[in-house]
Design a protein around this motif. Sequence first.
Motif, PDB file in Angstrom:
ATOM      1  N   GLY A   1       0.810  -1.212   0.000  1.00  0.00           N
ATOM      2  CA  GLY A   1       0.000   0.000   0.000  1.00  0.00           C
ATOM      3  C   GLY A   1       0.840   1.257   0.000  1.00  0.00           C
ATOM      4  N   GLY A   2       1.863   1.292   0.859  1.00  0.00           N
ATOM      5  CA  GLY A   2       2.716   2.464   0.935  1.00  0.00           C
ATOM      6  C   GLY A   2       3.632   2.625  -0.265  1.00  0.00           C
ATOM      7  N   ARG A   3       4.039   1.493  -0.836  1.00  0.00           N
ATOM      8  CA  ARG A   3       5.024   1.538  -1.931  1.00  0.00           C
ATOM      9  C   ARG A   3       4.377   1.822  -3.283  1.00  0.00           C
ATOM     10  NH1 ARG A   3       8.016   2.063  -5.441  1.00  0.00           N
ATOM     11  NH2 ARG A   3      10.019   1.061  -5.903  1.00  0.00           N
ATOM     12  N   TYR A   4       3.172   1.297  -3.510  1.00  0.00           N
ATOM     13  CA  TYR A   4       2.609   1.342  -4.857  1.00  0.00           C
ATOM     14  C   TYR A   4       1.294   2.105  -4.989  1.00  0.00           C
ATOM     15  CZ  TYR A   4       6.051  -2.321  -5.736  1.00  0.00           C
ATOM     16  OH  TYR A   4       7.232  -3.033  -5.842  1.00  0.00           O
ATOM     17  N   PHE A   5       0.677   2.495  -3.866  1.00  0.00           N
ATOM     18  CA  PHE A   5      -0.653   3.087  -3.966  1.00  0.00           C
ATOM     19  C   PHE A   5      -0.728   4.515  -3.438  1.00  0.00           C
ATOM     20  CE2 PHE A   5      -1.390  -1.411  -4.383  1.00  0.00           C
ATOM     21  CZ  PHE A   5      -2.325  -1.473  -5.401  1.00  0.00           C
ATOM     22  N   GLY A   6       0.407   5.143  -3.263  1.00  0.00           N
ATOM     23  CA  GLY A   6       0.432   6.571  -2.994  1.00  0.00           C
ATOM     24  C   GLY A   6      -0.116   6.964  -1.634  1.00  0.00           C
ATOM     25  N   GLU A   7      -0.620   8.195  -1.588  1.00  0.00           N
ATOM     26  CA  GLU A   7      -1.056   8.795  -0.331  1.00  0.00           C
ATOM     27  C   GLU A   7      -2.183   8.020   0.332  1.00  0.00           C
ATOM     28  OE1 GLU A   7      -3.251  12.618  -0.313  1.00  0.00           O
ATOM     29  OE2 GLU A   7      -1.561  13.357   0.861  1.00  0.00           O
ATOM     30  N   HIS A   8      -3.035   7.392  -0.466  1.00  0.00           N
ATOM     31  CA  HIS A   8      -4.174   6.673   0.087  1.00  0.00           C
ATOM     32  C   HIS A   8      -3.945   5.162   0.116  1.00  0.00           C
ATOM     33  CE1 HIS A   8      -5.860  10.506  -1.570  1.00  0.00           C
ATOM     34  NE2 HIS A   8      -6.249  10.566  -0.310  1.00  0.00           N
ATOM     35  N   GLY A   9      -2.679   4.769   0.240  1.00  0.00           N
ATOM     36  CA  GLY A   9      -2.346   3.350   0.271  1.00  0.00           C
ATOM     37  C   GLY A   9      -2.888   2.620   1.485  1.00  0.00           C
ATOM     38  N   PHE A  10      -3.385   3.366   2.481  1.00  0.00           N
ATOM     39  CA  PHE A  10      -3.947   2.702   3.666  1.00  0.00           C
ATOM     40  C   PHE A  10      -5.163   1.855   3.308  1.00  0.00           C
ATOM     41  CE2 PHE A  10      -6.343   6.658   3.443  1.00  0.00           C
ATOM     42  CZ  PHE A  10      -7.632   6.250   3.721  1.00  0.00           C
ATOM     43  N   TRP A  11      -5.828   2.158   2.165  1.00  0.00           N
ATOM     44  CA  TRP A  11      -6.972   1.324   1.763  1.00  0.00           C
ATOM     45  C   TRP A  11      -6.561  -0.142   1.621  1.00  0.00           C
ATOM     46  CZ3 TRP A  11     -11.302   3.359   2.720  1.00  0.00           C
ATOM     47  CH2 TRP A  11     -11.643   4.662   2.369  1.00  0.00           C
ATOM     48  N   PHE A  12      -5.295  -0.368   1.233  1.00  0.00           N
ATOM     49  CA  PHE A  12      -4.851  -1.741   0.988  1.00  0.00           C
ATOM     50  C   PHE A  12      -4.830  -2.562   2.283  1.00  0.00           C
ATOM     51  CE2 PHE A  12      -2.059  -5.151  -0.402  1.00  0.00           C
ATOM     52  CZ  PHE A  12      -2.460  -5.362  -1.703  1.00  0.00           C
ATOM     53  N   PRO A  13      -4.058  -2.168   3.321  1.00  0.00           N
ATOM     54  CA  PRO A  13      -4.108  -2.942   4.569  1.00  0.00           C
ATOM     55  C   PRO A  13      -5.467  -2.870   5.252  1.00  0.00           C
ATOM     56  CG  PRO A  13      -2.810  -0.933   4.863  1.00  0.00           C
ATOM     57  CD  PRO A  13      -3.067  -1.074   3.390  1.00  0.00           C
ATOM     58  N   LEU A  14      -6.178  -1.736   5.105  1.00  0.00           N
ATOM     59  CA  LEU A  14      -7.501  -1.628   5.720  1.00  0.00           C
ATOM     60  C   LEU A  14      -8.446  -2.689   5.160  1.00  0.00           C
ATOM     61  CD1 LEU A  14      -9.435   1.643   6.432  1.00  0.00           C
ATOM     62  CD2 LEU A  14     -10.600  -0.271   5.384  1.00  0.00           C
ATOM     63  N   THR A  15      -8.463  -2.832   3.832  1.00  0.00           N
ATOM     64  CA  THR A  15      -9.325  -3.832   3.204  1.00  0.00           C
ATOM     65  C   THR A  15      -8.924  -5.236   3.638  1.00  0.00           C
ATOM     66  OG1 THR A  15      -9.690  -2.430   1.283  1.00  0.00           O
ATOM     67  CG2 THR A  15     -10.098  -4.767   0.995  1.00  0.00           C
ATOM     68  N   PHE A  16      -7.623  -5.492   3.684  1.00  0.00           N
ATOM     69  CA  PHE A  16      -7.146  -6.813   4.087  1.00  0.00           C
ATOM     70  C   PHE A  16      -7.616  -7.158   5.494  1.00  0.00           C
ATOM     71  CE2 PHE A  16      -3.913  -9.363   6.281  1.00  0.00           C
ATOM     72  CZ  PHE A  16      -3.968 -10.524   5.515  1.00  0.00           C
ATOM     73  N   VAL A  17      -7.503  -6.217   6.427  1.00  0.00           N
ATOM     74  CA  VAL A  17      -7.910  -6.477   7.807  1.00  0.00           C
ATOM     75  C   VAL A  17      -9.411  -6.725   7.895  1.00  0.00           C
ATOM     76  CG1 VAL A  17      -8.073  -5.496  10.121  1.00  0.00           C
ATOM     77  CG2 VAL A  17      -5.981  -5.207   8.802  1.00  0.00           C
ATOM     78  N   VAL A  18     -10.209  -5.898   7.214  1.00  0.00           N
ATOM     79  CA  VAL A  18     -11.661  -6.069   7.258  1.00  0.00           C
ATOM     80  C   VAL A  18     -12.061  -7.453   6.763  1.00  0.00           C
ATOM     81  CG1 VAL A  18     -13.826  -5.289   6.243  1.00  0.00           C
ATOM     82  CG2 VAL A  18     -12.188  -3.615   7.097  1.00  0.00           C
ATOM     83  N   LEU A  19     -11.406  -7.921   5.716  1.00  0.00           N
ATOM     84  CA  LEU A  19     -11.736  -9.236   5.174  1.00  0.00           C
ATOM     85  C   LEU A  19     -11.332 -10.369   6.116  1.00  0.00           C
ATOM     86  CD1 LEU A  19     -10.721  -8.730   1.434  1.00  0.00           C
ATOM     87  CD2 LEU A  19     -13.029  -8.814   2.378  1.00  0.00           C
TER      88      LEU A  19
END
Length: 321
Positions: free
Chosen positions: A180-198
């Motif tokens: 998320g931090g390396r490839y998805f820019g400023e809003h990369g938190f969506w990546f770990p957030l989605t993973f945790v929710v799932l």
Amino acid sequence: MNWFVEDGEAMPWRSVAVTTAAVAGPALVAVPLIGSPGAIAFIAGLSAHLAARDRGIGPAALVTLVLMMSGLLVLGAPVMALILAPCLAVMIGICGTHGMAQPGMRALIVWTIFTSPILPDDRDAVLAAIFIGGMIWALAITWWFDEDATGDAETAQSHRYALIFEMGLGIGLMLSVYVGGRYFGEHGFWFPLTFVVLCVPPHGNLFSKTLRRTIGTVLGTAIAIAVAAISEEMWLTVAVGMIALPIAFRFLPRNYTLFTTFLTVAVLEILALVSQVSVLAVERLVTMAAAAAMTVVMGVLGIIVLRLVKPDALRALQSGE
């Protein structure tokens, strides 16, 4: 259509009203007074209220505060985020052995927000004050209206295999924070957030939940983009978010797809106070798809490993416990 409608009744309107007041109340006060950093009050209220509904006020306050302090440690420090991710997963695994995995996972969702530069890293004291205020408000409302500890107890099987499941969570969380931090820019938190929710228990719902959340996110993102195309006036953004929030909780736990749809709208509109909604929505959709794909792949690998080394744990997962 059984995958679309789950067993269970829709949330009673009284509970919907309490949840909306607990979650949205702090943000409605903090944002006009402090500005965009006040949006963190919404995230704090959401986490604290849902955790309190799961296991009560005390456990919710404990895990929410711990994850907040862990969040402040990783602000502007991506390497620290990678170090803390597996440690937090182990902590939640230990909590799970005592039937408290769910409130820990609710708070972990909040922690992922701190891994992105969307929050200022030079206002720790302000963010902490806003967060604690939002948490206290949410817990007070939840307690006052007797909405705490209303969730189903975690099963004995969940207790037994909590550490095994959370080992996978730790690996996936560390990977998702990095990606998320390396490839998805400023809003990369969506990546770990989605993973945790799932990954929130019960673990047996992983694959069906991924499908429902993907569909709901696409629908919610489309609605948010449509609203932004009409106007990005703050009053409209806040109004749409406040309308979508109670609708989302009304569908919980009856329909996870529609719950995700309206919750996506609410979160995007409220976080639009910090960033442009059209940018948020597009990045939300892209990162959701990537995180869902990673979660499915890790789920398949986990099933293979468990089948070889711990078949009892696999049976517990497949039974939805």
